[in-house]
Design a protein around this motif. Structure first.
Motif, mmCIF file in Angstrom:
data_model
loop_
_atom_site.group_PDB
_atom_site.id
_atom_site.type_symbol
_atom_site.label_atom_id
_atom_site.label_comp_id
_atom_site.label_asym_id
_atom_site.label_seq_id
_atom_site.Cartn_x
_atom_site.Cartn_y
_atom_site.Cartn_z
ATOM 1 N N ASP A 12 0.824 -1.214 0.000
ATOM 2 C CA ASP A 12 0.000 0.000 0.000
ATOM 3 C C ASP A 12 0.856 1.261 0.000
ATOM 4 O OD1 ASP A 12 -2.375 -1.504 0.038
ATOM 5 O OD2 ASP A 12 -2.239 -1.729 2.214
ATOM 6 N N GLY A 13 1.922 1.228 -0.777
ATOM 7 C CA GLY A 13 2.770 2.400 -0.941
ATOM 8 C C GLY A 13 3.764 2.649 0.169
ATOM 9 N N GLN A 14 3.771 1.787 1.194
ATOM 10 C CA GLN A 14 4.671 1.970 2.325
ATOM 11 C C GLN A 14 5.756 0.890 2.323
ATOM 12 O OE1 GLN A 14 4.429 4.701 4.340
ATOM 13 N NE2 GLN A 14 2.803 5.249 2.880
ATOM 14 N N PRO A 15 7.006 1.273 2.590
ATOM 15 C CA PRO A 15 8.085 0.275 2.588
ATOM 16 C C PRO A 15 7.949 -0.687 3.762
ATOM 17 C CG PRO A 15 8.886 2.381 3.409
ATOM 18 C CD PRO A 15 7.487 2.629 2.920
ATOM 19 N N GLN A 16 8.116 -1.972 3.462
ATOM 20 C CA GLN A 16 8.005 -3.013 4.476
ATOM 21 C C GLN A 16 9.328 -3.731 4.734
ATOM 22 O OE1 GLN A 16 4.936 -3.423 6.035
ATOM 23 N NE2 GLN A 16 4.422 -1.627 4.784
ATOM 24 N N PHE A 17 10.209 -3.695 3.751
ATOM 25 C CA PHE A 17 11.447 -4.475 3.842
ATOM 26 C C PHE A 17 12.429 -3.915 2.828
ATOM 27 C CE2 PHE A 17 13.917 -7.923 1.847
ATOM 28 C CZ PHE A 17 14.615 -8.415 2.938
ATOM 29 N N GLU A 18 13.693 -3.892 3.199
ATOM 30 C CA GLU A 18 14.734 -3.503 2.246
ATOM 31 C C GLU A 18 15.956 -4.381 2.444
ATOM 32 O OE1 GLU A 18 17.547 -0.517 2.709
ATOM 33 O OE2 GLU A 18 16.880 0.111 4.701
ATOM 34 N N VAL A 19 16.688 -4.566 1.367
ATOM 35 C CA VAL A 19 17.939 -5.311 1.426
ATOM 36 C C VAL A 19 18.835 -4.772 0.316
ATOM 37 C CG1 VAL A 19 17.102 -7.180 -0.076
ATOM 38 C CG2 VAL A 19 18.943 -7.627 1.569
ATOM 39 N N ASN A 20 20.143 -4.777 0.556
ATOM 40 C CA ASN A 20 21.054 -4.070 -0.337
ATOM 41 C C ASN A 20 22.296 -4.893 -0.668
ATOM 42 O OD1 ASN A 20 19.560 -1.443 0.060
ATOM 43 N ND2 ASN A 20 20.283 -1.771 2.147
ATOM 44 N N ASN A 21 22.855 -4.571 -1.836
ATOM 45 C CA ASN A 21 24.171 -5.065 -2.229
ATOM 46 C C ASN A 21 24.279 -6.588 -2.113
ATOM 47 O OD1 ASN A 21 25.521 -2.485 -2.862
ATOM 48 N ND2 ASN A 21 25.110 -2.031 -0.720
ATOM 49 N N TRP A 22 25.386 -7.055 -1.505
ATOM 50 C CA TRP A 22 25.610 -8.502 -1.413
ATOM 51 C C TRP A 22 24.647 -9.180 -0.453
ATOM 52 C CZ3 TRP A 22 27.939 -9.851 -5.452
ATOM 53 C CH2 TRP A 22 29.061 -9.189 -5.956
ATOM 54 N N ASP A 23 23.863 -8.399 0.305
ATOM 55 C CA ASP A 23 22.893 -9.004 1.226
ATOM 56 C C ASP A 23 21.628 -9.467 0.517
ATOM 57 O OD1 ASP A 23 24.540 -8.628 3.435
ATOM 58 O OD2 ASP A 23 23.762 -6.615 3.815
ATOM 59 N N ILE A 24 21.522 -9.214 -0.783
ATOM 60 C CA ILE A 24 20.383 -9.733 -1.553
ATOM 61 C C ILE A 24 20.678 -11.205 -1.842
ATOM 62 C CG2 ILE A 24 18.948 -9.473 -3.612
ATOM 63 C CD1 ILE A 24 19.873 -6.564 -3.776
ATOM 64 N N THR A 25 20.263 -12.058 -0.927
ATOM 65 C CA THR A 25 20.575 -13.486 -0.989
ATOM 66 C C THR A 25 19.290 -14.299 -0.858
ATOM 67 O OG1 THR A 25 20.840 -13.657 1.412
ATOM 68 C CG2 THR A 25 22.808 -13.070 0.119
ATOM 69 N N PRO A 26 19.331 -15.565 -1.249
ATOM 70 C CA PRO A 26 18.155 -16.418 -1.035
ATOM 71 C C PRO A 26 17.747 -16.481 0.434
ATOM 72 C CG PRO A 26 19.678 -17.474 -2.552
ATOM 73 C CD PRO A 26 20.386 -16.263 -2.011
ATOM 74 N N GLU A 27 18.729 -16.493 1.325
ATOM 75 C CA GLU A 27 18.429 -16.583 2.754
ATOM 76 C C GLU A 27 17.692 -15.341 3.249
ATOM 77 O OE1 GLU A 27 21.519 -19.278 1.567
ATOM 78 O OE2 GLU A 27 21.406 -17.090 1.365
ATOM 79 N N ALA A 28 18.017 -14.178 2.677
ATOM 80 C CA ALA A 28 17.349 -12.945 3.088
ATOM 81 C C ALA A 28 15.945 -12.840 2.506
ATOM 82 C CB ALA A 28 18.181 -11.733 2.663
ATOM 83 N N LEU A 29 15.769 -13.299 1.263
ATOM 84 C CA LEU A 29 14.484 -13.116 0.587
ATOM 85 C C LEU A 29 13.461 -14.201 0.925
ATOM 86 C CD1 LEU A 29 15.428 -11.890 -3.010
ATOM 87 C CD2 LEU A 29 15.111 -10.590 -0.906
ATOM 88 N N ALA A 30 13.910 -15.403 1.212
ATOM 89 C CA ALA A 30 12.979 -16.520 1.400
ATOM 90 C C ALA A 30 11.918 -16.247 2.463
ATOM 91 C CB ALA A 30 13.749 -17.799 1.718
ATOM 92 N N PRO A 31 12.269 -15.826 3.677
ATOM 93 C CA PRO A 31 11.216 -15.601 4.678
ATOM 94 C C PRO A 31 10.280 -14.458 4.319
ATOM 95 C CG PRO A 31 13.354 -14.876 5.512
ATOM 96 C CD PRO A 31 13.622 -15.626 4.251
#
Length: 220
Positions: free
Chosen positions: A99-118
């Motif tokens: 709804d137009g509001q940020p809920q989660f962010e991840v950057n650079n090398w931290d964009i990993t399957p482990e970060a995105l899966a949950p």
């Protein structure tokens, strides 16, 4: 607003929604049109290629519209996202919106399957069927370089230097498969902080010519 879809998807399978956000107005329109969406900021090196490759594996199975910003070319759009969210700009950067509001962010090398899966499991619906892989930024420059090497136009050292430089500067939005194939020959250029000479001799990773021929065959 222009949407880019994968035309090879079966008609019964919703296509991936990948939208270029070139202006601040594009950003606002996109987030209004899609209550659950993500914005991906693309930088200028292979970190973008790897980060988007990870994201793309989740987009094949989850229904999440993604707006992408090429930061160098569309900086006002990138700045608008930072101003709108209060999130410090980085690239690559992935921000999930509800709804137009940020809920989660991840950057650079931290964009990993482990970060995105949950995050995808908790917030993003699973799509019916599997979307086809995203189309990359063009493999032909790599093919031409490999053909030139296999034809004897480049030495091992010249090929290694040109290939690693091309890969390091490649910020294309590629599938995870393309990224893994292209990184197979020499690995991560960021591992060589002292300069590309730290790669060592091209043959140290095994016989280079057969490996290049095998990779070229897989990319054709």
């Amino acid at each position: 607003m222009t949407q880019t879809h994968d035309a090879q998807n079966d008609a019964s399978t919703p296509a991936q929604v990948l939208v270029p956000l070139t202006t601040p107005e594009d950003v606002d329109t996109f987030l209004k049109e899609y209550p659950l969406a993500a914005v991906f900021k693309a930088g200028t090196c292979h970190k973008t290629m790897q980060g988007f490759g990870v994201l793309e594996t989740f987009l094949q199975k989850h229904d999440l519209p993604v707006g992408f910003i090429r930061v160098v070319d569309w900086r006002p759009a990138s700045n608008h996202v930072a101003e709108r969210t209060g999130i410090t700009h980085q690239s690559p950067q992935l921000i999930l919106f509800q709804d137009g509001q940020p809920q989660f962010e991840v950057n650079n090398w931290d964009i990993t399957p482990e970060a995105l899966a949950p995050v995808f499991t908790a917030h993003v619906p699973v799509r019916d069927g599997v979307a086809s892989a995203a189309q990359g930024g063009g493999i032909e420059p790599y093919r031409r370089l490999m053909r030139a090497y296999l034809d004897g136009q480049l030495s091992d050292w010249a090929f290694q230097d040109q290939y690693v430089t091309m890969f390091r500067d490649d910020a294309s939005l590629r599938s995870q498969r393309e990224f893994e194939l292209l990184s197979r020959l020499f690995g991560d250029p960021d591992a060589y902080h002292g300069g590309l000479h730290q790669l060592g001799a091209p043959q140290e990773r095994g016989d280079l010519r057969p490996r290049v021929a095998e990779l070229l065959s897989e990319l054709n």
